[in-house]
Motif scaffolding. Structure first.
Motif, mmCIF file in Angstrom:
data_model
loop_
_atom_site.group_PDB
_atom_site.id
_atom_site.type_symbol
_atom_site.label_atom_id
_atom_site.label_comp_id
_atom_site.label_asym_id
_atom_site.label_seq_id
_atom_site.Cartn_x
_atom_site.Cartn_y
_atom_site.Cartn_z
ATOM 1 N N ARG A 117 -41.549 23.104 22.281
ATOM 2 C CA ARG A 117 -40.183 22.800 22.687
ATOM 3 C C ARG A 117 -39.457 24.048 23.175
ATOM 4 N NH1 ARG A 117 -39.615 17.888 24.108
ATOM 5 N NH2 ARG A 117 -37.481 18.576 24.493
ATOM 6 N N ASN A 146 -35.343 29.123 17.525
ATOM 7 C CA ASN A 146 -36.230 28.106 16.944
ATOM 8 C C ASN A 146 -37.698 28.376 17.279
ATOM 9 O OD1 ASN A 146 -36.095 27.594 19.628
ATOM 10 N ND2 ASN A 146 -35.796 25.381 19.464
ATOM 11 N N GLU A 234 -31.496 20.956 11.971
ATOM 12 C CA GLU A 234 -30.041 21.016 12.064
ATOM 13 C C GLU A 234 -29.408 19.644 11.901
ATOM 14 O OE1 GLU A 234 -29.389 23.078 15.748
ATOM 15 O OE2 GLU A 234 -30.245 24.906 14.925
ATOM 16 N N ARG A 235 -30.110 18.603 12.281
ATOM 17 C CA ARG A 235 -29.586 17.260 12.020
ATOM 18 C C ARG A 235 -30.613 16.479 11.215
ATOM 19 N NH1 ARG A 235 -29.464 14.714 18.163
ATOM 20 N NH2 ARG A 235 -31.655 15.035 18.634
ATOM 21 N N TYR A 238 -34.556 12.894 14.068
ATOM 22 C CA TYR A 238 -34.809 13.087 15.489
ATOM 23 C C TYR A 238 -34.567 14.542 15.907
ATOM 24 C CZ TYR A 238 -35.487 11.849 20.335
ATOM 25 O OH TYR A 238 -35.985 11.783 21.593
ATOM 26 N N TYR A 240 -36.891 18.471 15.938
ATOM 27 C CA TYR A 240 -38.058 19.255 15.546
ATOM 28 C C TYR A 240 -37.664 20.174 14.399
ATOM 29 C CZ TYR A 240 -40.311 17.395 19.637
ATOM 30 O OH TYR A 240 -40.860 16.529 20.547
ATOM 31 N N MET B 686 -23.735 21.361 14.838
ATOM 32 C CA MET B 686 -24.991 21.449 15.600
ATOM 33 C C MET B 686 -24.857 21.619 17.108
ATOM 34 S SD MET B 686 -26.107 17.485 14.964
ATOM 35 C CE MET B 686 -25.509 17.427 13.282
ATOM 36 N N LEU B 703 -31.207 16.124 25.549
ATOM 37 C CA LEU B 703 -30.692 15.573 24.295
ATOM 38 C C LEU B 703 -31.684 15.712 23.148
ATOM 39 C CD1 LEU B 703 -28.661 12.428 25.371
ATOM 40 C CD2 LEU B 703 -27.861 14.696 24.732
ATOM 41 N N ASP B 705 -32.960 18.761 22.633
ATOM 42 C CA ASP B 705 -32.737 20.143 22.203
ATOM 43 C C ASP B 705 -31.260 20.494 22.037
ATOM 44 O OD1 ASP B 705 -35.572 20.916 22.303
ATOM 45 O OD2 ASP B 705 -35.356 20.468 24.421
ATOM 46 N N HIS B 707 -28.408 19.182 20.174
ATOM 47 C CA HIS B 707 -28.299 18.196 19.099
ATOM 48 C C HIS B 707 -26.897 17.614 19.008
ATOM 49 C CE1 HIS B 707 -31.893 20.216 16.890
ATOM 50 N NE2 HIS B 707 -32.269 19.359 17.803
ATOM 51 N N ILE B 708 -26.826 16.301 19.021
ATOM 52 C CA ILE B 708 -25.602 15.610 18.636
ATOM 53 C C ILE B 708 -25.944 14.810 17.382
ATOM 54 C CG2 ILE B 708 -24.703 15.511 20.989
ATOM 55 C CD1 ILE B 708 -25.591 12.593 21.099
#
Lengths: 310, 777
Positions: A117, A146, A234-235, A238, A240, B686, B703, B705, B707-708
């Motif tokens: 990525r 990352n 981070e979230r 969905y 990596y 984020m 979307l 990479d 982040h929402i």
């Protein structure tokens, strides 16, 4: 995306035959990663050889361990009772990845063939040694928060495999079965399937041109049954891994009999850590053991790091 | 308005306005019948355009190799600066830019220069989308590459003090009182820097244009825009046509958040491509192109100096902002405005610094200025609270502004104290441990934070038309846009209540320059202005019927004075003898009227009183400028749980309470506050577009990479409104909630993170790397 021809095959021999005839052709299974790469003009293939009908199926107990056909889908494997019971780290690594729609499409073999990525790889406008050998690596001093810190080279610092499954498989000593154009099969441990970037970051695995992934076999073990996969991102979904760890412990009477540790998101390939395993083996299974400072597993050439906001 | 005006009396429980009506367009949307701007596929001979964009951020185009691309079957045209037809006007000229009314002062393909990565350098047109895409990939652009500037942080970037910001819309230097001296003398002095990452709007529907030249001088454009009229003006001015010759249609919009507030280059390029090939042309931006085609929230650093007394009263606020702008425009979000008005503070100073870099012009992004400005102010207010050992709500109450400190004007209405109180009650704020870093849930650190929200009611006006049929159906129209937030639905409600009809009998139409002009749906003005226009149009229609009735010998109202007649639930009756009257249908049938039409103008600053007496309003009074400061206010309360080992922050509880005038639909309003809060949580935790500092190109334009938040990041959210009757703002008393929902959100999250960890993060987003190393107190 370039124009390409599409052919569906029924046998491995047929598949490898097409690849021999058109070396730049690509195999396609779920297509969840390949089509993205082609839409971004990151890969161009004049022909796609659909291998979904190949008999590389099944999730079954064998004398070597659990054998998973390369054509099995991530969701089917992640939710399979044998995987859930005997290899929880593998199940977790699959179900924490991607989205339900992608997991329903993506094959196990294709998962192992994911590409990085790294933002510089993913945008054809940037130089990238992995994509265009010799063009340079702006990630070294660019947005690399990352990317890899282990196993890097002057040419590349990408987490070449960005996914989760191979990290769990690397930890649990899984072995891949590959088949070449002559119909000959060979077995390669997952830890040896991926190669370090060195001076040739375009080469990511030991897979020979045209060679097919047939299956993955995970040995049965006490540390596999008590295993887990931790994914930091981070979230909550969905995304990596910023960093991940697959850990299996065989704990008896409070003592760790055997340990397996592999790291994801931080190495240029799924990063098995024998150093960590050595520290754990024979030690009491306590928080003090887990938190104790330990030697760094391995370090590549240093490079600047940035944070997400820069 | 020196005397308190009378309210237009409504019974909040009787009418349909305010009710949680389901979306009237919901069924069409889920069944795929709602046509978005890239879905007008039945135009005769429609072909497809794609943009070829620049890889590099700076340079000069020396040539094109079109050989391979033109050989592809189906390719109709490759349009570059070398062969594109000349426009009558371009925004490259500052004066023309004002006439055109676009945001960015450069139009690509007008010369050989490359100013930013992702800049369009060619338009490729082909019979299918796939063929156009492939041909664009085969097109080779030869560029003499130069070294770009990436941002204000580039050591080579030159910072300057702009004499004008946003073409004069924002003052680049504001002084009130003597802030420097007051700060120097303040017993409590806080000086902190806050940085905000680049954010992109990322609406679900990308920018899209379908251009159809119906005749050489007649153009119809189906456009993904927040304002059809603004697009009409921009296109007609650039093309040298009358506005009347250009029709812009936006029936449905899949979100905008500000990025569809202006007419951007891809739109006019599509129109030019359609002219070039003599066929209707459709262009939809790709997701990566969305990062370099419709603006962004700029990278910025704010320095806030806060002076206060020992009991927590503000004495000075000094705000400095430094941000990146494009080579042509002086744009910066006006962060200082909210810093100037949110709390009582006698001394204030603000200044802006810009640096040009090789980026496109940044633009309005949900709560432009208020969102990042409130991050700085509300974080520093939290600091002040901890430093003095005062509860964060109490420190805000001690500085409560009873009138607008920036203007000295009284508020038209303000329910902030009720918002604090109700929010605190819903959240359980009284149980908060005042100490930071001590509340735990197992291994996780728990933090509670809050922040104030505010957003102004912007000056705006618009028009609507209402047509009532004798059979009890009605069509109401205004050229507004529904960003997906519910404009169709709430305007149907407003019209139905004013007409006394069931909502099923009322159809509301919008999104077309053929309809009466409405303002851009931006700056939270649409709900208030359009609803007032609709309301006024219905009043106009009733006045026409009243005139018919009083002249009709057969009407019970014959010979009544028009001023003595009122309309209630569709019945015309005497005000002092409601039994005397008749319903509109009886009257219209007898008078042989098939229908009756009314027109209305919704205006900022007009009160309920104006509305009530619209028919015989005093024109002098109508235009009276409002002497009140008009703002919505609110408060956000946030709980986070922080993993001290992994640095991950998750929002686990959320309460928002707002006072925003009349709420037109409880359900869509709640959804909008939730959406804005999530937008803010994304910015807090984020969202960050990362520009390579050497190549000035984004490294995560996707979307996957960028982040929402996903559903798993968002807890159940509690949203409430404090009932407000604001007699000043507009006929309906609606303040708008599109932006306030986001103001203060980033600070509420950062304040909760501080409460959890004892670590103050002033650099957004608050990613795990900024949390790691946290030591619990």
């Amino acid at each position: 995306m370039n124009n390409f021809s599409y052919i569906q095959v029924n046998s491995a021999k047929e598949a490898t035959g097409y690849r021999q005839a058109t070396p730049q052709a690509a195999y396609i299974a779920g297509g969840t990663t390949l089509l993205d790469l082609m839409k971004g003009n990151l890969e161009e293939h004049p022909q796609l050889v659909d291998i979904n009908l190949l008999p590389f199926k099944g999730i079954e107990q064998t004398s070597d361990g659990l054998r998973i056909g390369a054509m099995e889908r991530m969701s089917d494997v992640g939710e399979h009772p044998l995987v859930l019971q005997q290899y929880p780290a593998v199940s977790e690594s699959l179900l924490l990845a991607a989205s339900p729609q992608l997991r329903n499409m993506a094959s196990i073999g294709g998962n192992m063939m994911q590409r990085t990525r790294c933002g510089y790889f993913r945008d054809a406008a940037f130089p990238c040694n992995k994509r265009v050998p010799g063009s340079g690596c702006p990630a070294q001093e660019g947005n690399n928060h990352n990317l890899a810190i282990l196993g890097t080279s002057e040419a590349c610092i990408a987490t070449s495999y960005p996914g989760d499954l191979a990290v769990a498989l690397a930890a649990l000593d899984a072995v891949m079965t590959l088949e070449n154009a002559k119909g000959k099969q060979r077995r390669v441990p997952v830890t040896e399937f991926y190669v370090l970037p060195g001076k040739t970051p375009q080469r990511e695995t030991v897979l020979e041109p045209g060679e097919l992934i047939v299956a993955v076999t995970i040995p049965a073990a006490a540390h596999a049954r008590r295993s887990t996969y931790l994914k930091v991102r981070e979230r909550s979904s969905y995304a990596y891994a910023l960093a991940s760890a697959a850990v299996g412990l065989d704990v008896q009477n409070g003592t760790i009999r055997s340990a397996r540790v592999a790291l994801g998101g931080v190495g240029t390939k799924p990063w098995r850590s024998p150093e960590a395993e050595k520290v754990l083996t024979g030690a009491p299974a306590t928080e003090a053991t887990f938190r104790a400072p330990r030697p760094r597993p391995c370090v590549g050439p240093s490079h600047a790091t940035t944070t997400a906001s820069k | 308005m020196d005397t308190e005006p009378k309210f237009f009396e409504t019974n909040p429980t009787a009418g349909v306005v305010g009710k949680p009506l389901n979306r009237v367009d919901g069924r069409d949307k889920v069944m795929g019948r709602a046509k978005y701007s890239a879905e007008f596929n039945n135009l005769p001979g429609l072909v497809h355009a794609v943009l070829k964009t620049s890889d590099v951020a700076k340079g000069r185009i020396t040539g094109f190799d079109t050989t391979a691309a033109l050989k592809q079957p189906g390719v109709l045209a490759i349009i570059t600066h070398q062969n594109i037809p000349k426009l009558a006007k371009t925004p490259n000229d500052a004066e023309d830019k004002r006439a055109i009314g676009v945001h960015m002062g450069y139009l690509p393909l007008t010369d050989d220069q490359i100013y930013y990565a992702g800049q369009p350098v060619a338009v490729v047109v082909a019979d299918t989308l796939e063929r156009a895409q492939y041909a664009a990939a085969l097109l080779k652009v030869q560029v003499a590459v130069e070294k770009p500037l990436a941002s204000y942080e580039d050591p080579k970037a030159r910072l300057f003090d702009p004499t004008k910001l946003q073409e004069g819309k924002t003052a680049p230097h504001v002084v009130r009182g003597s802030a420097q001296a007051a700060f120097a003398a303040a017993p409590i002095q806080l000086t902190h820097k806050y940085t905000h990452a680049i954010n992109h709007h990322n609406p679900m529907e990308p920018g899209a244009t379908t251009a159809h030249w119906e005749a050489p001088d007649r153009l119809t454009v189906y456009e993904s825009t927040q304002g059809v009229t603004r697009t009409q003006k921009a296109l007609s001015t650039m093309l040298g046509l009358s506005a009347e010759q250009v029709r812009v249609v936006t029936k449905f919009l899949g979100g905008g958040f500000g990025c569809k507030g202006s007419c951007w280059p891809h739109t006019v390029l599509t129109v030019q491509a359609a002219k070039f090939v003599g066929r209707p042309v459709k262009l939809a931006l790709t997701r990566p192109q969305m990062f370099t085609s419709m603006g962004h929230r700029e990278d910025q650093t704010q320095t806030l100096r806060l002076g206060a007394t020992n009991d927590g009263k503000l004495t000075a606020l000094i705000h400095e902002k430094t941000s990146t702008t494009s080579p042509w425009d002086n744009y910066a979000e006006s962060n200082s405005k909210i810093v100037n008005m949110l709390y009582e503070c006698p001394n204030f100073e603000a200044s802006y610094q810009l640096a040009r870099a090789n980026v496109m012009t940044s633009t309005y992004t949900r709560a432009p200025g208020e969102a990042p400005g409130s991050f700085a102010l509300e974080s520093s207010m939290d600091d002040l609270a901890y430093q003095l050992g005062i509860d964060p709500i109490e420190i805000r109450l001690r500085n409560y502004a009873e009138k607008d400190p920036s203007s000295g004007q009284p508020w038209s209405s303000k329910s902030l104290k009720q918002c604090y109180a109700r929010g605190a009650e819903l959240f359980g704020w009284s149980k908060r441990n005042p100490k930071a870093g001590v509340t735990r849930n197992g291994r996780l650190l728990v933090g509670w934070g809050m922040a104030t929200a505010s957003y102004p009611v912007h000056n705006s006006q618009g028009m609507a038309r209402a047509r009532l049929y004798a059979d009890g159906h009605a069509v109401v129209q205004s050229g507004a846009t529904d960003l997906g937030t519910g404009t169709y639905t709430v305007m149907t409600q407003v019209a139905a209540e004013a007409l006394g009809l069931p909502v099923e009998k009322v159809r509301f139409e919008l999104g077309d320059t053929k309809l009466p002009t409405a303002p851009n749906s931006g700056g939270s003005v649409a709900a208030g202005t359009v609803s007032s226009s609709v309301y006024m149009a219905v009043q106009d229609l009733w006045q026409k019927l009243i005139k018919v009735a009083v002249l009709d010998k057969k009407s019970p109202l014959h010979r009544a004075k028009t001023a003595d007649v009122e309309v209630k639930d569709g019945r015309l009756q005497l005000k002092d003898n409601p039994k005397k009257g008749e319903d509109f249908a009886t009257l219209m049938k007898r008078a042989d009227m098939a229908d009756v039409e009314g027109n209305g103008q919704g205006r900022y600053g007009s009160g309920y009183e104006d509305a009530q007496t619209a028919a015989n309003a005093n024109p002098a009074k109508k235009d009276e400028a409002p002497h009140h400061s008009m703002h919505a206010f609110g408060a956000h309360f946030c709980e986070v749980q922080v993993d001290p080992d992994l640095g991950t922050v998750r929002v686990t509880r959320w309460v928002s309470v707002h006072g925003a005038g009349r709420i037109l639909n409880a359900k869509t309003a709640r959804s909008q506050i939730i959406g804005g809060s999530i937008f803010g949580i994304g910015a807090a935790l984020m969202e960050a577009t990362v520009r390579d500092q050497k190549l000035a190109r984004y490294t995560n334009a996707s979307l996957a990479d960028y982040h929402i938040p996903v559903n798993a990041d968002i807890p159940d959210m509690t949203v409430e409104f404090v009932e407000e009757h604001d007699p000043y703002i507009n006929a309906m008393g609606v303040k708008g909630i599109g932006e306030i929902s986001m103001v203060g959100v980033t600070a509420a999250v950062a304040n909760a993170v501080f409460h959890a960890t004892g670590k103050r993060v002033r650099e957004l987003p608050i990613t795990p790397d900024k949390i790691l190393g946290t030591k619990a107190v």
